[in-house]
Design an enzyme around this catalytic site. Structure first.
Site, short mmCIF file in Angstrom:
data_model
loop_
_atom_site.label_atom_id
_atom_site.label_comp_id
_atom_site.label_asym_id
_atom_site.label_seq_id
_atom_site.Cartn_x
_atom_site.Cartn_y
_atom_site.Cartn_z
N HIS B 82 -4.54 -1.66 -1.47
CA HIS B 82 -3.14 -2.10 -1.50
C HIS B 82 -2.55 -1.81 -2.86
CE1 HIS B 82 0.46 -4.45 -0.76
NE2 HIS B 82 0.31 -4.93 -1.97
N ASP B 161 4.13 -16.45 5.50
CA ASP B 161 4.60 -15.59 4.42
C ASP B 161 5.99 -15.06 4.70
OD1 ASP B 161 4.28 -13.91 1.99
OD2 ASP B 161 4.53 -12.34 3.47
N ARG B 168 12.12 -17.44 -0.80
CA ARG B 168 11.97 -17.08 -2.22
C ARG B 168 13.04 -16.08 -2.63
NH1 ARG B 168 6.37 -14.57 -2.27
NH2 ARG B 168 6.90 -14.08 -4.42
N LYS B 187 -1.49 -11.47 3.71
CA LYS B 187 -1.25 -10.40 4.68
C LYS B 187 -2.44 -9.43 4.73
CE LYS B 187 2.70 -9.55 2.79
NZ LYS B 187 4.06 -9.15 2.37
#
Lengths: 437, 437
Positions: B82, B161, B168, B187
């Protein structure tokens, strides 16, 4: 202007400009900014603090969010006292008559009990018929006629504070001295006053337990008031034990009448005189604190303050005969004594517990929508420094429900510390004075 | 459990327990806790930070809020890479084929472009017919058949999330490394992987501009992954200029095919090899980084990685002939050169500006609902350290709209610094390695 930018800048410790704070507070009050953005901003304020300029802008924006009263037609100084809240803290009912009797105006907008503390409105409503919900027009008439009026907050005053306070209450953002300051000062300055004397409590029965926190809040309030053009001073006063002997609405009214009659407990009388003296000094009625104190004493000794209280009660619809006969105030059905388990000296009283005991008896509210029982309460016979014999009464509880008595009693018992030796040092009644003179 | 208590304790720096964090996150995901309480808590987390135990509990709760894939039936290690996002950052399209060609499984769930950075899904969709929206069953079949699958996030994965990120985004609480870590890791760990290699970018084109911030985030992610039972490492890699030459979806796919054919830019090839080597090492496919690098080189040299990419494209519905003919990828109608205003050396490229220029050309989105133009982009000819003559091309812009070209051009021009002397020190491609080996 982007709300998210303002939140981020506050979060990062950047000072916001006046127009940015106006944008936030006015947008929130008009429901244009959602709760979730405002609560993030409030948390950032709580953790980052504010500059004095930001705080003044916040306070002024909240003040101007609603009606700001104007009593400029009245021919003398308009002046109020505000206490941050305590147990047995009943000086408003003594001070308003003293100050009005000396020719100044006291347009006092008060609150109800909050948490373990009592509220002026609840105390006044224990006087049969007394109406704290006057219209502004009636408030103005009472003030003009007798020099003092005592009412509750109207929906028109500082609506931004009402909305922000409700949000703070559920988002862990009550405890910021900056937000507390803006909340108090925006409401008080909406009263149209020239002068404000703040009684900032410290000790086990206060919201600010430590003197340091009390001083921080006092300094913020004094400076904010001054920035908004008012003469302001703050006294840091002791709330480490109940003030006077009475805790409970009607019991406290009776005690106030005692003081106005030249009797009553020393500490309550003393604090009332000290606060009145500050109000006289800042209101330019006298030239020194000593002269102010003399004037306050004179208002009591001459009976003028007592007669002024009678007049206020009458003009606000209450039964003024309570002045001459405490028996006309609501009376609890039963009394019980809390006895000392040992002989010695009282070295400490956990004051918040006494306040909470009063709430449990029914004298305050656990939830907003509850009504209060005006008659119940506690008479505190033994205070810090007093000697006591085993089995002697520490307090007398006035109650209407055995169940409520049973829940309050252990709190009162546990709040007392009895030791063999007298405490070394007595806490002063007035710890510090901050602000204008 | 009272939400306000949990907010206040976080605000005051007290560590929350696992069950308290579960209460908050699950309550919020189920719409039982309102936005305004969650945003106050998020701001308190941003300003107070979290302990490692709190962060692991938060990540695991978010992970378990939705579907967690399980590929335990597959007979080799499941492993993913990632990247925190950059400009020209296209290694996924090279690495997934390399690693799968060596017999490991790469169940890669990727994102779209965010801000100035590109997204793997947008790049893949520039391949005609390529479908990133596979069902879990189809994803499983593709993986089992060829060892790699590349899809987008489904609604079933980490819904906590999704909801928290949206909040957020509007409450100034994006930038917390703790919240970023929990968002990424919840995730990624839902992919059912054993191993994760993180490419944490630092520099002018990264979200973490400073190496210090990149290291903080990397350490949090590595430790959180380890606490949740995974083998994790993080490479802090350079994003102070675009990676490779191509910025733009189809242009980047073509560049990836070049690398898989044994050509392509050195930096892109090098980073792909380094990351693949880490994945082989953590996936227990090799015993050393050097051996892993050798294996990755072999996968390219033998053509196995290129053929693996062909297979992935075919299995996900794309036109695999693009491997042999870049001309089958979408082509922009026009090209324009950005010329150097002076002779000298490129000493800096403001990398975020190049990314933003790519967005302005239509290669990314200003708003979520916009579609992207797969053909447009920038070929960066001159990179940091290169010599350049006045009038020589710094970049070639591939565009479909003169208006968009006009808005992107000044950004590209301003992003270059041309100086008389070559920069003293070249930034390394890999700054640091953190975590498992």
């Amino acid at each position: 202007m982007l709300v998210t930018d303002l939140i981020r800048r506050k979060r990062d410790g950047v000072e916001l400009q006046r127009n940015e704070i106006e944008f936030l507070v006015n947008g929130y009050t008009r429901d244009e900014i959602p709760d979730y953005q405002m609560s993030a901003w409030l948390m950032a304020v709580l953790l980052r603090g504010m500059t004095r300029a930001e705080l003044a802008a916040l306070t002024e924006t909240m003040l101007n969010s609603g009606q700001v009263l104007d009593f400029s037609e009245l021919p003398a100084a308009k002046i109020d006292k505000h206490s941050t809240g305590g147990v047995g803290d009943k000086t408003s009912l003594i001070i308003a008559p003293i100050v009005a009797a000396a020719g100044l105006y006291v347009p006092m907008i008060s609150g109800r009990g909050l948490g373990h503390t009592g509220g002026t409105l609840d105390k006044l409503e224990s006087i049969p018929g007394f109406n704290v919900n006057l219209s502004v027009a009636d408030f103005r008439r009472v003030l003009a006629e007798c020099g003092a009026g005592l009412i509750g907050q109207t929906a028109e005053i500082a609506p931004a504070d009402k909305k922000l306070y409700a949000l703070r209450d559920v988002t862990g953002t009550v405890e910021s001295p900056y937000l507390i300051c803006a909340s108090i000062m925006s409401k008080k300055l909406a009263e149209g006053i020239d002068v404000l004397v703040l009684d900032v409590k410290t000790g086990s029965g206060a919201f600010m337990k430590s003197e340091k926190d009390a001083v921080i809040l006092a300094e913020l309030m004094v400076e904010t008031g001054q920035r908004l053009g008012k003469r302001v001073s703050a006294l840091i006063t002791d709330m480490d034990q109940p003030l006077g002997h009475a805790v409970g609405n009607a019991l406290e009214v009776a005690e106030c009448i005692d003081v106005l009659n030249g009797h009553g407990p020393d500490d309550l009388r003393e604090l009332s005189l000290v606060l009145s003296a500050s109000m006289f000094l800042l209101g330019r009625r006298v030239r020194s604190v000593a002269e102010g104190r003399g004037l306050a004493e004179e208002m009591i000794a001459s009976g003028k303050a007592r007669e002024k209280f009678r007049e206020v009660i009458r003009l606000q619809g209450g039964n003024a005969a309570v002045i001459d006969d405490h028996g006309l105030l609501p009376q609890a059905k039963q009394k019980a004594e809390i006895k000392s388990p040992a002989s010695g000296f009282v070295t400490a009283i956990m004051c918040e517990q006494i306040g909470t005991a009063g709430v449990l008896l029914g004298g305050g509210r656990a939830r907003k929508e509850e009504s209060v029982d005006p008659a119940v309460g506690i008479i505190v016979h033994k205070k810090v420094g007093d000697s006591v014999s085993a089995g002697e009464a520490l307090c007398t509880v006035h109650y209407n429900s055995a169940e409520r008595l049973a829940s309050a009693t252990p709190l009162i018992e546990k709040s007392y510390t009895i030791a063999a030796a007298v405490p070394l040092q007595k806490r002063p009644l007035v710890h510090r004075v901050i602000g204008d003179e």
